[in-house]
Design a protein around this motif. Structure first.
Motif, PDB file in Angstrom:
ATOM      1  N   SER A 109       0.842  -1.211   0.000  1.00 40.53           N
ATOM      2  CA  SER A 109       0.000   0.000   0.000  1.00 40.53           C
ATOM      3  C   SER A 109       0.868   1.249   0.000  1.00 40.53           C
ATOM      4  O   SER A 109       0.534   2.260  -0.639  1.00 40.53           O
ATOM      5  CB  SER A 109      -0.923   0.015   1.209  1.00 40.53           C
ATOM      6  OG  SER A 109      -1.856  -1.035   1.113  1.00 40.53           O
ATOM      7  N   GLN A 149      -7.358   0.286  -0.875  1.00 42.20           N
ATOM      8  CA  GLN A 149      -7.565  -0.895  -0.042  1.00 42.20           C
ATOM      9  C   GLN A 149      -8.696  -0.616   0.956  1.00 42.20           C
ATOM     10  O   GLN A 149      -9.537  -1.465   1.206  1.00 42.20           O
ATOM     11  CB  GLN A 149      -6.275  -1.252   0.712  1.00 42.20           C
ATOM     12  CG  GLN A 149      -6.416  -2.495   1.570  1.00 42.20           C
ATOM     13  CD  GLN A 149      -5.094  -2.939   2.199  1.00 42.20           C
ATOM     14  OE1 GLN A 149      -4.061  -2.273   2.056  1.00 42.20           O
ATOM     15  NE2 GLN A 149      -5.112  -4.063   2.880  1.00 42.20           N
ATOM     16  N   ASP A 170      -5.475  -1.893  -5.162  1.00 41.81           N
ATOM     17  CA  ASP A 170      -4.894  -2.358  -3.902  1.00 41.81           C
ATOM     18  C   ASP A 170      -5.876  -3.268  -3.178  1.00 41.81           C
ATOM     19  O   ASP A 170      -6.811  -2.797  -2.530  1.00 41.81           O
ATOM     20  CB  ASP A 170      -4.521  -1.145  -3.031  1.00 41.81           C
ATOM     21  CG  ASP A 170      -3.639  -1.547  -1.843  1.00 41.81           C
ATOM     22  OD1 ASP A 170      -3.439  -2.760  -1.630  1.00 41.81           O
ATOM     23  OD2 ASP A 170      -3.155  -0.638  -1.136  1.00 41.81           O
ATOM     24  N   GLU A 171      -5.674  -4.552  -3.311  1.00 42.12           N
ATOM     25  CA  GLU A 171      -6.531  -5.564  -2.676  1.00 42.12           C
ATOM     26  C   GLU A 171      -8.001  -5.351  -2.962  1.00 42.12           C
ATOM     27  O   GLU A 171      -8.840  -5.454  -2.071  1.00 42.12           O
ATOM     28  CB  GLU A 171      -6.281  -5.602  -1.163  1.00 42.12           C
ATOM     29  CG  GLU A 171      -4.884  -6.060  -0.841  1.00 42.12           C
ATOM     30  CD  GLU A 171      -4.738  -6.505   0.601  1.00 42.12           C
ATOM     31  OE1 GLU A 171      -5.722  -6.980   1.183  1.00 42.12           O
ATOM     32  OE2 GLU A 171      -3.618  -6.386   1.135  1.00 42.12           O
TER      33      GLU A 171
HETATM   34 MG    MG Z   1      -1.986  -2.813   1.994  1.00 38.59          MG
END
Ligand code: MG
Ligand code: ATP
Lengths: 249, 485
Positions: free
Chosen positions: A41, A85, A170-171
């Motif tokens: 991140s 995220q 991000d995820e």
């Molecule tokens: Mg992360």
């Protein structure tokens, strides 16, 4: 598209990225995997220009231009998009209002005509249908009271509307059910094009069954430790990240 | 509200002219001699050809004023006001004798209002909004008068009302805010120069929004307007006031009084977009906005709703209140107060529940940035007879930066066991996360702040008449310029 050379980044005095190199060519999709807290991140925030990170060395070149010192909104206008995220809630601001403002800000920056209300509504209708997003979600305040999955889907909707040249996810797959995962992956695949690149951060190789990456990188101990093809993800799923700890030790 | 988007675009365009209303109109004015005395009070009364009873009332107020100390309980600080260093009457020369037809108005004045976005020529105006334009001490034009007269609505300068319907004025003036009320209101009672008068006859729903636009132009003048609105039985009116002033280095006093009276089943909706000059970044200049606004729900089932967007003024001191006398009457107060740089605001409301089953609602949104300081001060009072009365209060403060302050001072006095009082309060900041999220989507930082703040204020902005909601949203953005980054 994106070229990162020997990037060193510190947060509050501790070094998180320690000489990271990464090159993503136009049209490529790269996956980044790595243990919790390895700096995935952090990397995405630094590319997007978030305050609070100290870049102590190296450089980030995006489409031939150094990003250092550029404001986040300018990077966005130049085509960098980050699917968060943890998407942020903005109480009282309707999702459509926010999206229209974002799109028109970017268009203004690029010297393009703003979309009027009609054009915008028409475009939105198409995108929401494609991504199976309800109208209701557009009227609600940005991410407020959204379920985890809805928030992630909302990120993909924003990506589809803003049409970036570099998208960092991000995820985005975390917290999605199987159907949602497919929809998100389809959304991403639709955006695949020779002049658009993506950086997909994930913990699960499952996502990579749907979004086939050109390369898979392992980020650990502040560096890309290994790069491979799709099969690397499978290997990681089996063995975990232990080998990289030994390498670093 | 969808209009936010359009608004933000406009905010962007306006970014370079910080206080675009700060210009001065070059016009010949007739001033009373500087300073305050019984003679000045008589001068003003004579200028307006007032009846004897009104002069007497003014003089009583003036004499009472001399005995009153300055109110000092509000959380604001400023040097003592030199009341002798100001003009209490200033009129653009051509209109010294009150408003005439639009053709006779000095073109400079018409141009001024146009520049302010308030065209007075009827064919160019906002459809459905009648305007009374007050320039320093006198009204320069009231539009759509004849259309309103058709349904019996009286909308005119107070001075004119004294000729048209003296009995109504005499019956109601000073009955909600007595001349002894507080130092600023008492001064207003002695020297008030203009204001609007509205009367809605029984059973009439006023066919258009009424609005008064106040403009201070002359140097060293105070503005002391007095507004009186009476909604007779089963009538409805929505009224809006807007205010601006030139940028000047010295402080100017604005001490207005507004009185509202709602009879049985009547409803008054009163909205304010206050954008007086706030002074510069260092706190030099700006308007002292010391205002007394109060509404009396005299009749059964009557309703008074205050909505205010307070973005201007160096110091704001105002508490639009409701006296809920009639059984089942309803009082509402929706407020947005924004203070930036060195601005100070102490504002809130009083809900005085006298009748049975009366209810009130208070929604206050305070935004503080820069070195500004603001206080929400509210009183909810349940009298022994207010059986079944209820109040709901929600006070939210938003802080931008770490140099500003926000305080909430709720007073609750309940003398009735069946009355219910609820109070909620929150304090938040614009988070780094929110700003980064918006900027990552391409929204420049100032527009991002405006967006978050408009979201924060949404509940109150929604109360404004459509025509003004957009203007208010723009103001929210403009008044916070330079507050981050
Ligand atoms: Mg992360
Ligand atoms: N603002 C901050 N202050 C202090 N430490 C921070 C800050 N931001 C990140 N870190 C630290 O930097 C390291 C990397 O964090 P980052 O969020 O980039 O990890 P990640 O690889 O995305 O992890 P995950 O897989 O859990 O999402 C962590 O040890 C984290 O605690």
């Amino acid at each position: 598209m994106l070229e990162i050379k020997n990037l060193h980044v510190s947060v509050e005095g501790s070094e998180i990225l320690k000489g990271l190199d990464l090159t993503v060519d136009p049209g490529e999709i790269h996956a980044i995997m790595g243990p919790n807290g390895s700096g995935k991140s952090t990397l995405s925030h630094v590319i997007a220009g978030r305050d609070g990170y100290e870049i102590t060395g190296g450089r980030i070149i995006f489409q031939g231009e150094a990003l250092t010192g550029m404001e986040p909104e300018e990077r966005a206008a130049k085509g960098i998009f980050l699917a968060f995220q943890y998407p942020v809630e903005i109480p009282g601001v309707a999702n459509t209002t926010f999206l229209k403002e974002a799109l028109n800000s970017i268009r203004r920056y690029r010297g393009e005509d703003e979309l009027d209300a009609m054009q915008f509504v028409k475009m939105m209708r198409k995108k929401t249908e494609e991504l199976n997003i309800s109208d209701d979600m557009l009227k609600r305040a940005v991410n407020v009271g959204f379920s985890g999955g809805e928030k992630k889907r909302n990120e993909i909707l924003q990506m589809a509307v803003l049409n970036p040249s570099l998208a960092i996810l991000d995820e985005t797959d975390s917290g999605l059910d199987i159907d949602a995962l497919k929809i998100v992956a389809e959304g991403v695949n639709k955006l695949r094009s020779p002049d658009r690149s993506m950086l997909v951060i994930t913990h699960y190789q499952r996502l990579l069954d749907y979004i086939i990456p050109d390369k898979v990188h392992v980020l650990a101990h502040g560096k890309i430790q290994r790069t491979g093809g799709k099969e690397l993800a499978l290997e990681l799923e089996e063995k975990g990240y232990a080998e990289f700890d030994e390498a670093a030790a | 509200m969808a209009a936010t988007t359009e608004t933000l675009a406009q905010v962007q365009e306006m970014a370079d002219d910080k206080y675009k209303y700060g210009f001065v109109t070059d016009i010949d004015s007739e001033n009373a001699p500087k300073g305050l005395s019984e003679d000045i009070v008589r001068f003003i009364s004579a200028k307006k050809n007032e009846p004897e009873w009104l002069l007497e009332w003014r003089l009583k107020a003036y004499r009472h004023w001399l005995t009153m100390p300055e109110p000092n309980w509000a959380k604001v600080g400023f040097p003592a006001i030199d009341y002798q260093d100001s003009y209490y009457y200033s009129a653009p020369k051509a209109v010294g004798d009150g408003p005439q037809s639009l053709d006779e108005i000095d073109p400079e004045l018409l141009a001024t209002y146009e520049k302010l976005g308030i065209p007075l020529k009827e064919q160019e105006m906002l459809a459905g909004v009648a305007v009374d334009a007050v320039f320093d001490s006198v009204s320069v034009a009231t539009t759509f008068k004849s259309k309103l007269e058709e349904v019996g609505v009286i909308f005119c300068p107070l001075t004119e009302a004294l000729e048209k319907c003296p009995d109504l004025v005499k019956k109601y003036l000073g009955t909600v805010v007595p001349y002894t009320d507080n130092k600023h209101a008492t001064l207003n009672s002695a020297v008030f120069t203009e204001g609007s008068f509205v009367y809605i006859p029984p059973g009439v729903r006023c066919p258009m929004e009424l609005s008064t636009y106040f403009r201070i132009n002359a140097k060293n003048t105070g503005q002391f307007e007095r507004t009186l609105i009476i909604a007779d039985k089963e009538s409805y009116v929505s009224y809006l006031e807007g205010c601006t002033a030139p940028m000047r280095d010295e402080n100017q006093l604005h001490a207005a009084v507004v009185e509202l009276i709602a009879l049985d089943d009547a409803e008054i909706k009163y909205s304010t977009v206050q954008n007086w000059y706030p002074g510069d970044e260092n706190g030099k200049g700006g308007i002292y906005n010391f205002v007394t606004k109060r509404g009396a729900c005299r009749g059964r089932n009557s309703k008074i709703s205050w909505t205010q967007v307070e973005t201007g003024s160096a110091i704001t001191w105002k508490y639009p209140s409701c006296i809920l006398q009639g059984d089942n009457s309803v009082g509402e107060f929706y407020s947005i107060a924004i203070t930036n740089n060195r601005q100070q605001a102490d504002t809130g409301t009083k809900m005085i529940h006298l009748g049975r089953n009366t209810s009130s609602k208070i929604i206050s949104k305070g935004i503080s940035a820069g070195h500004a300081d603001q206080t929400y001060r509210g009183l909810v009072k349940m009298s022994p007879k207010a059986d079944g009365a209820r109040n709901f209060t929600q006070c939210d403060s938003l802080l931008i930066g770490d140099q500003c302050g926000a305080h909430t001072v709720p007073y609750i006095e309940s003398k009735n066991k069946s009355a219910i009082v609820e109070h909620e309060a929150t304090t938040s900041t614009i988070s780094e996360d929110q700003l980064f999220y918006l900027r990552q989507r391409g929204i420049p930082v100032e527009a991002a702040v405006a967006l978050v703040v408009n979201g924060f204020c949404r509940e109150v902005l929604q109360q404004l008449p459509m025509e003004f909601a957009v203007e208010a949203q723009k103001l929210v953005g403009i008044s916070l310029e330079g507050s981050v980054g």
